[in-house]
Design a protein around this motif. Structure first.
Motif, PDB file in Angstrom:
ATOM      1  N   LEU A 152      11.998   4.163  -0.890  1.00 29.32           N
ATOM      2  CA  LEU A 152      10.701   4.825  -1.756  1.00 29.32           C
ATOM      3  C   LEU A 152       9.444   4.847  -0.806  1.00 29.32           C
ATOM      4  O   LEU A 152       9.029   3.748  -0.138  1.00 29.32           O
ATOM      5  CB  LEU A 152      10.439   3.672  -2.951  1.00 29.32           C
ATOM      6  CG  LEU A 152      11.607   3.916  -4.059  1.00 29.32           C
ATOM      7  CD1 LEU A 152      11.480   2.712  -5.234  1.00 29.32           C
ATOM      8  CD2 LEU A 152      11.929   5.127  -4.482  1.00 29.32           C
ATOM      9  N   THR A 153       8.606   5.687  -1.237  1.00 29.38           N
ATOM     10  CA  THR A 153       7.191   5.778  -0.482  1.00 29.38           C
ATOM     11  C   THR A 153       6.376   5.865  -1.586  1.00 29.38           C
ATOM     12  O   THR A 153       6.588   6.146  -2.708  1.00 29.38           O
ATOM     13  CB  THR A 153       7.309   7.222   0.386  1.00 29.38           C
ATOM     14  OG1 THR A 153       7.315   8.260  -0.534  1.00 29.38           O
ATOM     15  CG2 THR A 153       8.574   7.052   1.389  1.00 29.38           C
ATOM     16  N   LYS A 154       4.910   5.763  -1.109  1.00 30.63           N
ATOM     17  CA  LYS A 154       3.804   5.850  -1.928  1.00 30.63           C
ATOM     18  C   LYS A 154       4.000   7.132  -2.891  1.00 30.63           C
ATOM     19  O   LYS A 154       3.571   7.155  -4.111  1.00 30.63           O
ATOM     20  CB  LYS A 154       2.497   5.724  -1.307  1.00 30.63           C
ATOM     21  CG  LYS A 154       1.290   5.361  -2.041  1.00 30.63           C
ATOM     22  CD  LYS A 154       0.124   5.289  -0.746  1.00 30.63           C
ATOM     23  CE  LYS A 154      -1.058   4.691  -1.812  1.00 30.63           C
ATOM     24  NZ  LYS A 154      -2.036   4.467  -1.021  1.00 30.63           N
ATOM     25  N   GLN A 155       4.400   8.024  -2.240  1.00 26.43           N
ATOM     26  CA  GLN A 155       4.392   9.498  -2.874  1.00 26.43           C
ATOM     27  C   GLN A 155       5.430   9.784  -4.074  1.00 26.43           C
ATOM     28  O   GLN A 155       5.274  10.408  -5.046  1.00 26.43           O
ATOM     29  CB  GLN A 155       4.625  10.550  -1.834  1.00 26.43           C
ATOM     30  CG  GLN A 155       3.646  10.944  -0.885  1.00 26.43           C
ATOM     31  CD  GLN A 155       3.592   9.720   0.061  1.00 26.43           C
ATOM     32  OE1 GLN A 155       4.634   9.165   0.565  1.00 26.43           O
ATOM     33  NE2 GLN A 155       2.339   9.583   0.518  1.00 26.43           N
TER      34      GLN A 155
ATOM     35  N   SER B 199       1.541   6.555 -10.109  1.00 23.51           N
ATOM     36  CA  SER B 199      -0.037   5.978  -9.969  1.00 23.51           C
ATOM     37  C   SER B 199      -0.012   4.716  -8.854  1.00 23.51           C
ATOM     38  O   SER B 199       0.946   4.218  -8.488  1.00 23.51           O
ATOM     39  CB  SER B 199      -0.376   5.285 -11.055  1.00 23.51           C
ATOM     40  OG  SER B 199       0.407   4.148 -11.519  1.00 23.51           O
ATOM     41  N   LEU B 200      -1.465   4.410  -8.466  1.00 25.67           N
ATOM     42  CA  LEU B 200      -1.516   3.437  -7.303  1.00 25.67           C
ATOM     43  C   LEU B 200      -0.887   2.065  -8.122  1.00 25.67           C
ATOM     44  O   LEU B 200      -0.447   1.333  -7.294  1.00 25.67           O
ATOM     45  CB  LEU B 200      -2.836   3.272  -7.076  1.00 25.67           C
ATOM     46  CG  LEU B 200      -3.250   2.312  -5.825  1.00 25.67           C
ATOM     47  CD1 LEU B 200      -2.417   2.677  -4.740  1.00 25.67           C
ATOM     48  CD2 LEU B 200      -4.588   2.356  -5.495  1.00 25.67           C
ATOM     49  N   VAL B 201      -1.174   1.744  -9.315  1.00 28.24           N
ATOM     50  CA  VAL B 201      -0.810   0.548  -9.812  1.00 28.24           C
ATOM     51  C   VAL B 201       0.862   0.273 -10.056  1.00 28.24           C
ATOM     52  O   VAL B 201       1.324  -0.613  -9.487  1.00 28.24           O
ATOM     53  CB  VAL B 201      -1.190   0.521 -11.462  1.00 28.24           C
ATOM     54  CG1 VAL B 201      -0.721  -0.744 -11.889  1.00 28.24           C
ATOM     55  CG2 VAL B 201      -2.541   0.327 -11.399  1.00 28.24           C
TER      56      VAL B 201
ATOM     57  N   GLU C  66       1.713  -0.273  -6.295  1.00 25.40           N
ATOM     58  CA  GLU C  66       1.507  -1.792  -5.835  1.00 25.40           C
ATOM     59  C   GLU C  66       2.589  -2.781  -6.442  1.00 25.40           C
ATOM     60  O   GLU C  66       2.656  -3.613  -5.756  1.00 25.40           O
ATOM     61  CB  GLU C  66      -0.197  -2.038  -6.349  1.00 25.40           C
ATOM     62  CG  GLU C  66      -1.015  -1.472  -5.610  1.00 25.40           C
ATOM     63  CD  GLU C  66      -2.588  -1.420  -6.148  1.00 25.40           C
ATOM     64  OE1 GLU C  66      -2.335  -1.982  -6.873  1.00 25.40           O
ATOM     65  OE2 GLU C  66      -3.433  -1.089  -5.062  1.00 25.40           O
ATOM     66  N   ARG C  67       3.078  -2.542  -7.777  1.00 22.58           N
ATOM     67  CA  ARG C  67       4.043  -3.241  -8.367  1.00 22.58           C
ATOM     68  C   ARG C  67       5.216  -3.112  -7.667  1.00 22.58           C
ATOM     69  O   ARG C  67       5.954  -4.223  -7.535  1.00 22.58           O
ATOM     70  CB  ARG C  67       4.057  -2.795  -9.689  1.00 22.58           C
ATOM     71  CG  ARG C  67       4.741  -3.755 -10.684  1.00 22.58           C
ATOM     72  CD  ARG C  67       4.980  -3.615 -12.192  1.00 22.58           C
ATOM     73  NE  ARG C  67       4.675  -2.109 -12.495  1.00 22.58           N
ATOM     74  CZ  ARG C  67       3.955  -1.436 -13.064  1.00 22.58           C
ATOM     75  NH1 ARG C  67       3.329  -1.953 -14.218  1.00 22.58           N
ATOM     76  NH2 ARG C  67       3.909   0.003 -13.378  1.00 22.58           N
ATOM     77  N   HIS C  68       5.581  -1.981  -7.107  1.00 25.65           N
ATOM     78  CA  HIS C  68       6.684  -1.793  -6.331  1.00 25.65           C
ATOM     79  C   HIS C  68       6.640  -2.536  -5.118  1.00 25.65           C
ATOM     80  O   HIS C  68       7.660  -3.474  -4.710  1.00 25.65           O
ATOM     81  CB  HIS C  68       6.853  -0.270  -6.067  1.00 25.65           C
ATOM     82  CG  HIS C  68       7.660  -0.245  -4.643  1.00 25.65           C
ATOM     83  ND1 HIS C  68       8.956  -0.216  -4.840  1.00 25.65           N
ATOM     84  CD2 HIS C  68       7.421   0.385  -3.377  1.00 25.65           C
ATOM     85  CE1 HIS C  68       9.452   0.045  -3.571  1.00 25.65           C
ATOM     86  NE2 HIS C  68       8.437   0.336  -2.858  1.00 25.65           N
ATOM     87  N   GLN C  69       5.526  -2.578  -4.309  1.00 22.14           N
ATOM     88  CA  GLN C  69       5.405  -3.383  -3.167  1.00 22.14           C
ATOM     89  C   GLN C  69       5.625  -4.828  -3.541  1.00 22.14           C
ATOM     90  O   GLN C  69       6.231  -5.583  -2.658  1.00 22.14           O
ATOM     91  CB  GLN C  69       3.885  -3.031  -2.783  1.00 22.14           C
ATOM     92  CG  GLN C  69       3.934  -1.801  -1.989  1.00 22.14           C
ATOM     93  CD  GLN C  69       4.783  -1.352  -0.992  1.00 22.14           C
ATOM     94  OE1 GLN C  69       5.933  -1.095  -1.046  1.00 22.14           O
ATOM     95  NE2 GLN C  69       4.440  -1.906   0.234  1.00 22.14           N
ATOM     96  N   LYS C  70       5.021  -5.504  -4.599  1.00 23.31           N
ATOM     97  CA  LYS C  70       5.162  -6.679  -4.695  1.00 23.31           C
ATOM     98  C   LYS C  70       6.609  -7.225  -5.188  1.00 23.31           C
ATOM     99  O   LYS C  70       7.146  -8.057  -4.786  1.00 23.31           O
ATOM    100  CB  LYS C  70       4.381  -7.178  -6.158  1.00 23.31           C
ATOM    101  CG  LYS C  70       4.310  -8.652  -6.629  1.00 23.31           C
ATOM    102  CD  LYS C  70       3.357  -8.789  -7.512  1.00 23.31           C
ATOM    103  CE  LYS C  70       3.234 -10.348  -7.807  1.00 23.31           C
ATOM    104  NZ  LYS C  70       2.238 -10.769  -9.118  1.00 23.31           N
ATOM    105  N   ILE C  71       7.451  -6.339  -5.952  1.00 22.46           N
ATOM    106  CA  ILE C  71       8.743  -6.631  -6.222  1.00 22.46           C
ATOM    107  C   ILE C  71       9.671  -6.472  -4.781  1.00 22.46           C
ATOM    108  O   ILE C  71      10.361  -7.268  -4.564  1.00 22.46           O
ATOM    109  CB  ILE C  71       9.284  -5.606  -7.188  1.00 22.46           C
ATOM    110  CG1 ILE C  71       8.548  -5.711  -8.524  1.00 22.46           C
ATOM    111  CG2 ILE C  71      10.974  -5.436  -7.519  1.00 22.46           C
ATOM    112  CD1 ILE C  71       8.959  -4.657  -9.454  1.00 22.46           C
TER     113      ILE C  71
END
Length: 122
Positions: free
Chosen positions: A91-94, A98-100, A103-108
């Motif tokens: 998965l990428t930012k695109q 939403s940015l939220v 960011e949740r994905h990055q934390k998980i």
């Protein structure tokens, strides 16, 4: 699963249920790589007795696994975690609306990678 890796996992999970002598002889043979003859000298018993003890211990460990299934459950969950980690890495930012959400994905992802780092050695 490779036989040596399975033995290691069996002892990791069920080793505390073995007698001190079983654990000691198992450790001398599989962890310290001593021959049956060398272990027999250390334990002051015959080579055949060491062989029998190792076979009996292996059978006991297999019986624990047959009844409890902890190693198989661990291995299955580890494989699932590897798959989740692979999917998350794709998965990428695109891919997020939403940015939220990103960011949740990055934390998980960080949490899963931390868990995986602790079990990856198996």
């Amino acid at each position: 699963m490779e036989k040596l890796a399975k033995r290691a996992l069996l002892v990791d999970f069920y080793g505390p249920l073995l007698t001190e002598k079983q654990r000691n002889v198992w450790d001398l043979h599989y962890q310290q790589d001593l021959s049956l003859t060398e272990i027999a000298e250390v334990e002051h018993i015959s080579r055949q007795a060491i062989h029998d003890l190792l076979k009996r211990t292996e059978r006991i460990l297999d019986e624990y696994e047959d009844k409890l299934g902890l190693v198989q459950r661990f291995w299955t969950e580890r494989e699932k975690l590897i798959e989740v980690q692979t999917l998350l890495q794709g998965l990428t930012k695109q891919d997020f609306s939403s940015l939220v959400a990103y960011e949740r994905h990055q934390k998980i992802r960080a949490m899963i990678e931390d868990v995986f780092a602790n079990i990856a050695a198996y």
